[in-house]
Design an enzyme around this catalytic site. Structure first.
Site, PDB file in Angstrom:
ATOM      1  N   LYS A 130      86.215 -60.761  28.804  1.00 24.92           N
ATOM      2  CA  LYS A 130      87.416 -60.351  29.540  1.00 24.92           C
ATOM      3  C   LYS A 130      87.056 -59.436  30.697  1.00 24.92           C
ATOM      4  O   LYS A 130      85.949 -58.888  30.768  1.00 24.92           O
ATOM      5  CB  LYS A 130      88.380 -59.607  28.610  1.00 24.92           C
ATOM      6  CG  LYS A 130      87.800 -58.386  27.916  1.00 24.92           C
ATOM      7  CD  LYS A 130      87.736 -57.153  28.790  1.00 24.92           C
ATOM      8  CE  LYS A 130      86.996 -56.050  28.123  1.00 24.92           C
ATOM      9  NZ  LYS A 130      86.431 -55.058  29.048  1.00 24.92           N
ATOM     10  N   SER A 144      82.032 -58.053  25.245  1.00 22.42           N
ATOM     11  CA  SER A 144      81.158 -58.792  24.320  1.00 22.42           C
ATOM     12  C   SER A 144      81.486 -58.449  22.873  1.00 22.42           C
ATOM     13  O   SER A 144      81.469 -59.315  21.998  1.00 22.42           O
ATOM     14  CB  SER A 144      79.683 -58.493  24.601  1.00 22.42           C
ATOM     15  OG  SER A 144      79.349 -57.152  24.230  1.00 22.42           O
ATOM     16  N   SER A 145      81.821 -57.170  22.617  1.00 17.46           N
ATOM     17  CA  SER A 145      82.111 -56.794  21.216  1.00 17.46           C
ATOM     18  C   SER A 145      83.407 -57.465  20.742  1.00 17.46           C
ATOM     19  O   SER A 145      83.481 -57.949  19.618  1.00 17.46           O
ATOM     20  CB  SER A 145      82.240 -55.280  21.082  1.00 17.46           C
ATOM     21  OG  SER A 145      83.369 -54.792  21.796  1.00 17.46           O
ATOM     22  N   ASP A 187      91.026 -55.364  24.243  1.00 18.36           N
ATOM     23  CA  ASP A 187      89.915 -56.307  24.394  1.00 18.36           C
ATOM     24  C   ASP A 187      90.035 -57.473  23.415  1.00 18.36           C
ATOM     25  O   ASP A 187      89.933 -58.638  23.806  1.00 18.36           O
ATOM     26  CB  ASP A 187      88.576 -55.587  24.175  1.00 18.36           C
ATOM     27  CG  ASP A 187      88.261 -54.601  25.288  1.00 18.36           C
ATOM     28  OD1 ASP A 187      87.180 -53.982  25.237  1.00 18.36           O
ATOM     29  OD2 ASP A 187      89.088 -54.438  26.198  1.00 18.36           O
TER      30      ASP A 187
HETATM   31  N1  LIG Z   1      76.807 -61.576  20.286  1.00 15.16           N
HETATM   32  C1  LIG Z   1      76.773 -60.425  19.572  1.00 15.16           C
HETATM   33  N2  LIG Z   1      76.101 -60.375  18.395  1.00 15.16           N
HETATM   34  C2  LIG Z   1      76.067 -59.233  17.651  1.00 15.16           C
HETATM   35  N3  LIG Z   1      76.657 -58.066  18.048  1.00 15.16           N
HETATM   36  C3  LIG Z   1      77.324 -58.085  19.211  1.00 15.16           C
HETATM   37  C4  LIG Z   1      77.414 -59.243  20.037  1.00 15.16           C
HETATM   38  N4  LIG Z   1      78.130 -58.912  21.149  1.00 15.16           N
HETATM   39  C5  LIG Z   1      78.476 -57.627  21.017  1.00 15.16           C
HETATM   40  N5  LIG Z   1      77.995 -57.125  19.857  1.00 15.16           N
HETATM   41  C6  LIG Z   1      78.167 -55.747  19.358  1.00 15.16           C
HETATM   42  O1  LIG Z   1      78.954 -55.031  20.320  1.00 15.16           O
HETATM   43  C7  LIG Z   1      78.157 -54.000  20.932  1.00 15.16           C
HETATM   44  C8  LIG Z   1      78.499 -53.924  22.415  1.00 15.16           C
HETATM   45  O2  LIG Z   1      79.859 -53.536  22.451  1.00 15.16           O
HETATM   46  P1  LIG Z   1      80.416 -52.525  23.561  1.00 15.16           P
HETATM   47  O3  LIG Z   1      81.871 -52.396  23.283  1.00 15.16           O
HETATM   48  O4  LIG Z   1      79.596 -51.308  23.614  1.00 15.16           O
HETATM   49  O5  LIG Z   1      80.193 -53.334  24.931  1.00 15.16           O
HETATM   50  P2  LIG Z   1      81.116 -54.460  25.543  1.00 15.16           P
HETATM   51  O6  LIG Z   1      82.106 -54.941  24.535  1.00 15.16           O
HETATM   52  O7  LIG Z   1      80.196 -55.503  26.104  1.00 15.16           O
HETATM   53  O8  LIG Z   1      81.825 -53.703  26.730  1.00 15.16           O
HETATM   54  P3  LIG Z   1      83.389 -53.246  26.822  1.00 15.16           P
HETATM   55  O9  LIG Z   1      83.796 -52.856  25.430  1.00 15.16           O
HETATM   56  O10 LIG Z   1      83.367 -52.098  27.763  1.00 15.16           O
HETATM   57  O11 LIG Z   1      84.119 -54.460  27.343  1.00 15.16           O
HETATM   58  C9  LIG Z   1      76.726 -54.440  20.691  1.00 15.16           C
HETATM   59  O12 LIG Z   1      75.866 -53.295  20.703  1.00 15.16           O
HETATM   60  C10 LIG Z   1      76.803 -55.046  19.300  1.00 15.16           C
HETATM   61  O13 LIG Z   1      76.859 -54.052  18.294  1.00 15.16           O
HETATM   62  C1  LIG Z   2      87.473 -48.479  27.585  1.00 12.16           C
HETATM   63  C2  LIG Z   2      88.495 -49.362  26.919  1.00 12.16           C
HETATM   64  O1  LIG Z   2      89.792 -49.026  27.371  1.00 12.16           O
HETATM   65  C3  LIG Z   2      88.275 -50.805  27.288  1.00 12.16           C
HETATM   66  C4  LIG Z   2      86.898 -51.294  27.035  1.00 12.16           C
HETATM   67  O2  LIG Z   2      86.753 -52.644  27.470  1.00 12.16           O
HETATM   68  C5  LIG Z   2      88.393 -49.164  25.397  1.00 12.16           C
HETATM   69  C6  LIG Z   2      89.545 -49.793  24.634  1.00 12.16           C
HETATM   70  O3  LIG Z   2      90.640 -49.943  25.198  1.00 12.16           O
HETATM   71  O4  LIG Z   2      89.321 -50.134  23.439  1.00 12.16           O
HETATM   72 MG   LIG Z   3      83.481 -53.682  23.583  1.00 15.06          MG
END
Ligand SMILES: Nc1ncnc2c1ncn2[C@@H]1O[C@H](COP(=O)(O)OP(=O)(O)OP(=O)(O)O)[C@@H](O)[C@H]1O
Ligand SMILES: C[C@@](O)(CCO)CC(=O)[O-]
Ligand SMILES: [Mg+2]
Length: 395
Positions: free
Chosen positions: A10, A144-145, A202
């Protein structure tokens, strides 16, 4: 029988971080996906383990079912969507620690923990094999999470009795509204393990797709015919959303009145962004006018994100670079590095876009143009349904 699920990443167009504190935010799915396949072993496999394979990082984690039962002696399942208690988190932590995740990948521990909580809550101590691969950069602000938690929840539920499925359907299929709500609720529980105090935006936009306005748990699906084109630039600076969300909460405790004003301003920006995106488009002039307003609101939101302390030198470099081309940029997701969005006006020539990308990539950044606003989570089946798997319950 095996099920596959895929969930999109997203972008947050406006409102990140403030949305955790009750402001509105606007988000959209992008056509980069995380895929999860899940299957139960057949008697011929003679496999009594629960395993999670993360193909992108070439890591596999496996637990004998007897070890899972030993860790969770009083496991109840299936249970309704619920948060993992601190006591259970400690039990799961022992299972994760035993896997000796390499230090370079230690951030994955949160994802592995989320997998164990989601799977055992719905299927209990049952042997299964989950395989994950993703098109999304981890820890970069593209959700990604959330995509991991949504695709995982979808695959786990699609093989459970909680969800009504059509096994005859070939190819990707979408869940019904009740199933989507269940997937989203479980994914939110996974996000709590990874994000600490997520707002839910998210996992919601990854579940439902398209474009949404989100405020205090309430979802508004945005209908738009405005062509929205964003350049996504990855600073390639790693960061942790949980830590960044916590840092904004700590700043809010130190400056409650000032930060409340910041969140109120972001709420207004998000509401105006949602109104612009949904307003009817009569002609090219109208589109250009809307894009100019959107660009200004993105600039204002970026300024407020700097107030929250979540910008970064690499983000500022990208801001300055795109400003040379009179383009507006804001960070997306948690910030602190990760990805940023640059609005590309409809009338902007491809030549200029190529110049901007070349300029940014010369600085060592990575640029991509992703489709915005596509479908949310989808799933598909392969193999003959094991009637025993659902006790013959195919409806
Ligand atoms: N494909 C995957 N396999 C296993 N764990 C994952 C995977 N993708 C994300 N994760 C988990 O989510 C963590 C990353 O999540 P984080 O919320 O910090 O970053 P993001 O979701 O990419 O960014 P944002 O939340 O700002 O959109 C990774 O360290 C891991 O623990
Ligand atoms: C930073 C934040 O607002 C968005 C992360 O993608 C955290 C959340 O809403 O869970
Ligand atoms: Mg995340």
């Amino acid at each position: 029988m095996e099920v596959r699920a895929r969930a999109p990443g997203k972008i947050i167009v406006a409102g990140e971080h403030a949305v955790v504190h009750g402001s509105a935010a606007v988000a959209a799915s992008i056509d980069l996906y995380t895929y999860v396949s899940l299957r139960f072993p057949t008697p011929a496999d003679n496999d009594e383990t629960l395993s999670l394979q993360l193909k992108d990082v070439s890591l596999e984690f496996s637990w004998p079912i007897a070890r899972i039962k030993e860790a969770f002696p009083n496991l109840e399942n299936p249970i309704p969507p619920s948060s993992c208690s601190l006591e259970t988190l400690k039990l799961i932590a022992s299972l994760v620690d035993e896997q000796n995740i390499p230090e370079a990948n230690i951030g994955l521990a949160a994802g592995v923990t989320a997998f164990l909580w989601l799977f055992t809550s719905i299927h209990g101590c049952k042997p299964a094999k989950a395989v994950v691969n993703s098109e999304l950069p981890l820890g970069s602000g593209l959700g990604s999470s959330a995509a991991f938690c949504v695709a995982l929840s979808a695959a786990i539920l699609a093989l459970s009795d909680s969800v009504t499925m059509d096994f005859s359907h070939q190819g990707w299929q979408v869940f019904g509204e009740n199933e989507l709500e269940l997937v989203n609720k479980w994914a939110f529980e996974g996000e709590k393990i990874i994000h600490g105090k997520p707002s839910g935006i998210d996992n919601t936009v990854s579940t439902y797709g398209n474009m949404i306005k989100f405020k205090s748990g309430d979802l508004t699906r945005l209908k738009t015919n405005m062509p929205l084109k964003m350049l996504i630039t990855n600073t390639k600076v790693g960061r942790n959303t949980k830590a960044l969300v916590a840092s904004v909460s700590e700043r809010t405790l130190r400056h409650p009145t000032a930060m409340a004003s910041v969140f109120t301003a972001v709420d207004s920006i998000s509401n105006e962004v949602a109104a612009i995106i949904q307003s009817p488009v009569s002609d090219d002039l109208a589109i250009t006018e809307k894009e100019e307003k959107l660009a200004e609101l993105m600039e204002m939101n970026q300024g407020l994100l700097q107030c929250m302390g979540v910008s970064h030198a690499s983000i500022e470099t990208i801001l300055r670079t795109t400003l040379k081309y009179k383009l507006s940029t804001k960070l997306t997701g948690a910030g602190g590095g990760g990805c940023v969005l640059t609005l590309l006006p409809t009338l902007l020539s491809g030549t200029v876009v190529d110049k901007v990308i070349a300029d940014l990539e010369t600085c060592g950044f990575q640029c991509l143009l992703a489709g915005i606003g596509g479908n949310g989570v989808e799933f598909s089946y392969s193999g003959i349904p094991d009637i025993g798997a659902n006790g013959g319950n195919l409806s």
